[in-house]
Scaffold this motif. Structure first.
Motif, PDB file in Angstrom:
ATOM      1  N   GLY A 124       0.522  -1.179  -0.023  1.00  0.00           N
ATOM      2  CA  GLY A 124      -0.085   0.055  -0.061  1.00  0.00           C
ATOM      3  C   GLY A 124       0.921   1.419  -0.010  1.00  0.00           C
ATOM      4  O   GLY A 124       0.563   2.371   0.321  1.00  0.00           O
ATOM      5  N   SER A 125       2.022   1.242  -0.231  1.00  0.00           N
ATOM      6  CA  SER A 125       2.943   2.563  -0.050  1.00  0.00           C
ATOM      7  C   SER A 125       2.628   3.465  -1.466  1.00  0.00           C
ATOM      8  O   SER A 125       2.178   2.954  -2.326  1.00  0.00           O
ATOM      9  CB  SER A 125       4.342   2.038  -0.172  1.00  0.00           C
ATOM     10  N   GLY A 126       3.146   4.432  -1.314  1.00  0.00           N
ATOM     11  CA  GLY A 126       2.932   5.412  -2.378  1.00  0.00           C
ATOM     12  C   GLY A 126       3.353   6.877  -1.680  1.00  0.00           C
ATOM     13  O   GLY A 126       3.712   7.205  -0.604  1.00  0.00           O
ATOM     14  N   HIS A 127       3.310   7.867  -2.500  1.00  0.00           N
ATOM     15  CA  HIS A 127       3.625   9.271  -2.306  1.00  0.00           C
ATOM     16  C   HIS A 127       2.411   9.695  -1.495  1.00  0.00           C
ATOM     17  O   HIS A 127       1.341   9.321  -1.277  1.00  0.00           O
ATOM     18  CB  HIS A 127       3.565  10.037  -3.390  1.00  0.00           C
ATOM     19  N   ASP A 128       2.868  10.833  -0.591  1.00  0.00           N
ATOM     20  CA  ASP A 128       1.818  11.542   0.583  1.00  0.00           C
ATOM     21  C   ASP A 128       2.091  12.750   0.635  1.00  0.00           C
ATOM     22  O   ASP A 128       1.880  13.226   1.830  1.00  0.00           O
ATOM     23  CB  ASP A 128       2.123  10.627   1.816  1.00  0.00           C
ATOM     24  N   ASP A 129       2.611  13.403  -0.440  1.00  0.00           N
ATOM     25  CA  ASP A 129       2.836  15.136  -0.394  1.00  0.00           C
ATOM     26  C   ASP A 129       1.313  15.478  -0.607  1.00  0.00           C
ATOM     27  O   ASP A 129       0.193  14.785  -0.815  1.00  0.00           O
ATOM     28  CB  ASP A 129       3.676  15.413  -1.546  1.00  0.00           C
ATOM     29  N   TRP A 130       1.228  17.180  -0.557  1.00  0.00           N
ATOM     30  CA  TRP A 130      -0.092  17.441  -0.507  1.00  0.00           C
ATOM     31  C   TRP A 130      -0.973  17.257  -1.956  1.00  0.00           C
ATOM     32  O   TRP A 130      -2.190  16.992  -2.054  1.00  0.00           O
ATOM     33  CB  TRP A 130      -0.139  18.989  -0.399  1.00  0.00           C
ATOM     34  N   PRO A 131      -0.136  17.295  -3.002  1.00  0.00           N
ATOM     35  CA  PRO A 131      -0.730  16.969  -4.145  1.00  0.00           C
ATOM     36  C   PRO A 131      -1.374  15.432  -4.366  1.00  0.00           C
ATOM     37  O   PRO A 131      -2.586  15.388  -4.730  1.00  0.00           O
ATOM     38  CB  PRO A 131       0.300  16.923  -5.336  1.00  0.00           C
ATOM     39  N   ASP A 132      -0.951  14.439  -3.538  1.00  0.00           N
ATOM     40  CA  ASP A 132      -1.407  13.145  -3.534  1.00  0.00           C
ATOM     41  C   ASP A 132      -2.708  13.247  -2.379  1.00  0.00           C
ATOM     42  O   ASP A 132      -3.553  12.480  -2.823  1.00  0.00           O
ATOM     43  CB  ASP A 132      -0.367  12.145  -3.122  1.00  0.00           C
ATOM     44  N   LEU A 133      -2.507  13.729  -1.564  1.00  0.00           N
ATOM     45  CA  LEU A 133      -3.522  13.882  -0.502  1.00  0.00           C
ATOM     46  C   LEU A 133      -4.935  14.665  -1.065  1.00  0.00           C
ATOM     47  O   LEU A 133      -6.070  14.176  -1.093  1.00  0.00           O
ATOM     48  CB  LEU A 133      -3.053  14.973   0.575  1.00  0.00           C
ATOM     49  N   LEU A 134      -4.727  15.647  -2.039  1.00  0.00           N
ATOM     50  CA  LEU A 134      -5.713  16.153  -2.726  1.00  0.00           C
ATOM     51  C   LEU A 134      -6.163  15.288  -3.818  1.00  0.00           C
ATOM     52  O   LEU A 134      -7.658  15.234  -4.037  1.00  0.00           O
ATOM     53  CB  LEU A 134      -5.185  17.552  -3.635  1.00  0.00           C
ATOM     54  N   ALA A 135      -5.308  14.655  -4.349  1.00  0.00           N
ATOM     55  CA  ALA A 135      -5.871  13.606  -5.425  1.00  0.00           C
ATOM     56  C   ALA A 135      -6.586  12.595  -4.787  1.00  0.00           C
ATOM     57  O   ALA A 135      -7.679  12.076  -5.295  1.00  0.00           O
ATOM     58  CB  ALA A 135      -4.637  13.050  -6.189  1.00  0.00           C
ATOM     59  N   ARG A 136      -6.147  11.959  -3.298  1.00  0.00           N
ATOM     60  CA  ARG A 136      -7.089  11.054  -2.817  1.00  0.00           C
ATOM     61  C   ARG A 136      -8.477  11.314  -2.413  1.00  0.00           C
ATOM     62  O   ARG A 136      -9.429  10.725  -2.460  1.00  0.00           O
ATOM     63  CB  ARG A 136      -6.298  10.588  -1.517  1.00  0.00           C
ATOM     64  N   LYS A 137      -8.377  12.941  -2.008  1.00  0.00           N
ATOM     65  CA  LYS A 137      -9.468  13.568  -1.556  1.00  0.00           C
ATOM     66  C   LYS A 137     -10.753  13.629  -2.804  1.00  0.00           C
ATOM     67  O   LYS A 137     -11.867  13.298  -2.463  1.00  0.00           O
ATOM     68  CB  LYS A 137      -9.392  14.822  -1.172  1.00  0.00           C
ATOM     69  N   LEU A 138      -9.893  13.778  -3.872  1.00  0.00           N
ATOM     70  CA  LEU A 138     -11.040  14.026  -5.055  1.00  0.00           C
ATOM     71  C   LEU A 138     -11.480  12.665  -5.481  1.00  0.00           C
ATOM     72  O   LEU A 138     -12.559  12.497  -6.091  1.00  0.00           O
ATOM     73  CB  LEU A 138     -10.054  14.785  -6.411  1.00  0.00           C
ATOM     74  N   ARG A 139     -10.574  11.590  -5.387  1.00  0.00           N
ATOM     75  CA  ARG A 139     -11.170  10.194  -5.761  1.00  0.00           C
ATOM     76  C   ARG A 139     -12.329  10.112  -4.825  1.00  0.00           C
ATOM     77  O   ARG A 139     -13.306   9.223  -5.147  1.00  0.00           O
ATOM     78  CB  ARG A 139     -10.168   9.133  -5.592  1.00  0.00           C
ATOM     79  N   GLU A 140     -11.978  10.208  -3.434  1.00  0.00           N
ATOM     80  CA  GLU A 140     -12.957   9.657  -2.498  1.00  0.00           C
ATOM     81  C   GLU A 140     -14.226  10.308  -2.161  1.00  0.00           C
ATOM     82  O   GLU A 140     -15.210  10.093  -1.819  1.00  0.00           O
ATOM     83  CB  GLU A 140     -12.179   9.629  -1.083  1.00  0.00           C
ATOM     84  N   GLN A 141     -13.999  11.656  -2.335  1.00  0.00           N
ATOM     85  CA  GLN A 141     -15.219  12.898  -2.389  1.00  0.00           C
ATOM     86  C   GLN A 141     -14.957  13.732  -3.510  1.00  0.00           C
ATOM     87  O   GLN A 141     -14.265  14.952  -3.448  1.00  0.00           O
ATOM     88  CB  GLN A 141     -14.806  13.639  -0.962  1.00  0.00           C
ATOM     89  N   PRO A 142     -15.558  13.397  -4.606  1.00  0.00           N
ATOM     90  CA  PRO A 142     -15.397  14.483  -5.622  1.00  0.00           C
ATOM     91  C   PRO A 142     -16.049  15.573  -5.745  1.00  0.00           C
ATOM     92  O   PRO A 142     -15.607  16.522  -6.325  1.00  0.00           O
ATOM     93  CB  PRO A 142     -16.187  13.412  -6.616  1.00  0.00           C
ATOM     94  N   ASP A 143     -16.839  15.628  -4.723  1.00  0.00           N
ATOM     95  CA  ASP A 143     -17.447  17.238  -4.547  1.00  0.00           C
ATOM     96  C   ASP A 143     -16.852  18.139  -3.525  1.00  0.00           C
ATOM     97  O   ASP A 143     -17.283  19.257  -3.333  1.00  0.00           O
ATOM     98  CB  ASP A 143     -18.888  16.817  -3.889  1.00  0.00           C
ATOM     99  N   THR A 144     -15.637  17.631  -3.394  1.00  0.00           N
ATOM    100  CA  THR A 144     -14.801  18.603  -2.498  1.00  0.00           C
ATOM    101  C   THR A 144     -14.561  20.126  -3.169  1.00  0.00           C
ATOM    102  O   THR A 144     -14.236  20.083  -4.465  1.00  0.00           O
ATOM    103  CB  THR A 144     -13.298  17.860  -2.387  1.00  0.00           C
ATOM    104  N   HIS A 145     -14.770  21.148  -2.264  1.00  0.00           N
ATOM    105  CA  HIS A 145     -14.607  22.519  -2.917  1.00  0.00           C
ATOM    106  C   HIS A 145     -13.143  22.830  -2.652  1.00  0.00           C
ATOM    107  O   HIS A 145     -12.301  22.735  -1.565  1.00  0.00           O
ATOM    108  CB  HIS A 145     -15.460  23.281  -1.777  1.00  0.00           C
ATOM    109  N   LEU A 146     -12.604  22.960  -3.942  1.00  0.00           N
ATOM    110  CA  LEU A 146     -11.114  23.296  -3.782  1.00  0.00           C
ATOM    111  C   LEU A 146     -10.617  24.543  -3.184  1.00  0.00           C
ATOM    112  O   LEU A 146      -9.482  24.313  -2.458  1.00  0.00           O
ATOM    113  CB  LEU A 146     -10.601  23.197  -5.531  1.00  0.00           C
ATOM    114  N   GLY A 147     -11.560  25.486  -3.191  1.00  0.00           N
ATOM    115  CA  GLY A 147     -11.054  26.609  -2.380  1.00  0.00           C
ATOM    116  C   GLY A 147     -11.052  26.521  -0.895  1.00  0.00           C
ATOM    117  O   GLY A 147     -10.083  26.961  -0.337  1.00  0.00           O
ATOM    118  N   GLU A 148     -11.983  25.693  -0.399  1.00  0.00           N
ATOM    119  CA  GLU A 148     -12.114  25.262   0.959  1.00  0.00           C
ATOM    120  C   GLU A 148     -11.035  24.535   1.226  1.00  0.00           C
ATOM    121  O   GLU A 148     -10.308  24.264   2.353  1.00  0.00           O
ATOM    122  CB  GLU A 148     -13.285  24.616   1.237  1.00  0.00           C
TER     123      GLU A 148
END
Length: 231
Positions: A124-148
Motif C-alpha cells: 500500500g505504499s505511495g507518495h503522500d505529499d499535498w498533491p497526493d492528499l488532494l488527489a485522494r480526496k478528489l477520488r474519495e469525495q469528488p464534491d470537495t470544494h477546492l477553495g475550501e
C-alpha cells in the motif's frame, strides 16, 4: 473510436524498455493491464495516485486509467501483462521473483496473467505529499470544494492548481472529472441501478452530463456499456 466490446481473450504479455531520463506525458490506456518492473525505476502519477517503483514492484491499471511517467537515469525494463476488465487487485504490489515471471511470460505469454495474479503481493505504499492528499480526496469525495480545501491546508488556490498540474499533468478540476467519469463507467458495467439514479449518486448534474463524460472517456455511451454488460 475505442474498441468495443472488450475482446474476450487476453493479449500476450510483452516487454518494454524505456531510455534513461525518458518521460511520457499524461495518456490514457483503454485496456486493463499490470506492469512488473524488471529493472531500473520510474515515477508514475495517475488516476490512482503517485508511485515511485523499482525492480520487483508492480502496478495494476484498470481500463481507461490515465497517468504520466518520469523514468530515472537508469531507465526501466518492464513486463506488460494484459488483465481482464473485471479483475480487481490493489494498485501497487510486489513480485518476489520477477526473473521467473519474465521467463514464464516469454515461454507462454498467454499464461502471464494467471502467474502474475498468483505471485502478486499487495503493497500500500505511495507518495503522500499535498498533491497526493488532494488527489485522494478528489477520488474519495469528488464534491470537495477546492477553495475550501486550500484554505484548510494553508495553501493558496492558485498555488494548488499549479503544483497539482506539475505533479499529475492535469488540473485538479480535470482530474476530478476524469476520475468521476471512470467511476461512472465502472458503476454502469457493474450494477443494474438506473442510469439516472447513478448519475445523481455520482454527483453529475443529470444523466446527460454523465453520458457525455462516459462517452468522452470510453468512446461509447452508457447504454451501450450497459447492454454489453447484460449480454
Amino acid at each position: 473510436m475505442h474498441a468495443f466490446p472488450p475482446p474476450p481473450a487476453l493479449a500476450p504479455a510483452s516487454r518494454q524498455c524505456y531510455a534513461p531520463s525518458h518521460s511520457l506525458d499524461r495518456h490514457c490506456h483503454y485496456t486493463a493491464y499490470a506492469t512488473v518492473i524488471l529493472g531500473g525505476s520510474y515515477l508514475e502519477a495517475g488516476d490512482e495516485g503517485r508511485h515511485t517503483v523499482q525492480a520487483g514492484d508492480a502496478l495494476v491499471h484498470r481500463a481507461f486509467e490515465s497517468h504520466l511517467d518520469f523514468f530515472s537515469a537508469r531507465g526501466a525494463d518492464v513486463l506488460i501483462i494484459p488483465m481482464p476488465f473485471a479483475a480487481r487487485l490493489p494498485v501497487r504490489g510486489r513480485v518476489r521473483d520477477v526473473d521467473a515471471l519474465a521467463r514464464m511470460a516469454e515461454r507462454s505469454p498467454a499464461c502471464a496473467w494467471t502467474a502474475f495474479a498468483e505471485a502478486f503481493e499487495a503493497d500500500g505504499s505511495g507518495h503522500d505529499d499535498w498533491p497526493d492528499l488532494l488527489a485522494r480526496k478528489l477520488r474519495e469525495q469528488p464534491d470537495t470544494h477546492l477553495g475550501e480545501w486550500a484554505e484548510a491546508t494553508g495553501l493558496r488556490a492558485e498555488s494548488i492548481s499549479r503544483g497539482f498540474c506539475r505533479a499529475y499533468g492535469i488540473s485538479p478540476k480535470a482530474y476530478r472529472a476524469q476520475v468521476r467519469a471512470r467511476a461512472a463507467w465502472e458503476a454502469i458495467c457493474g450494477s443494474s441501478l438506473a442510469l439516472g439514479r447513478l448519475a445523481t449518486e455520482l454527483g453529475f448534474a443529470d444523466q446527460a452530463h454523465m453520458t457525455r463524460a462516459v462517452k468522452s472517456l470510453t468512446g461509447h455511451r452508457p447504454q451501450a456499456w450497459r447492454m454489453a454488460a447484460d449480454a
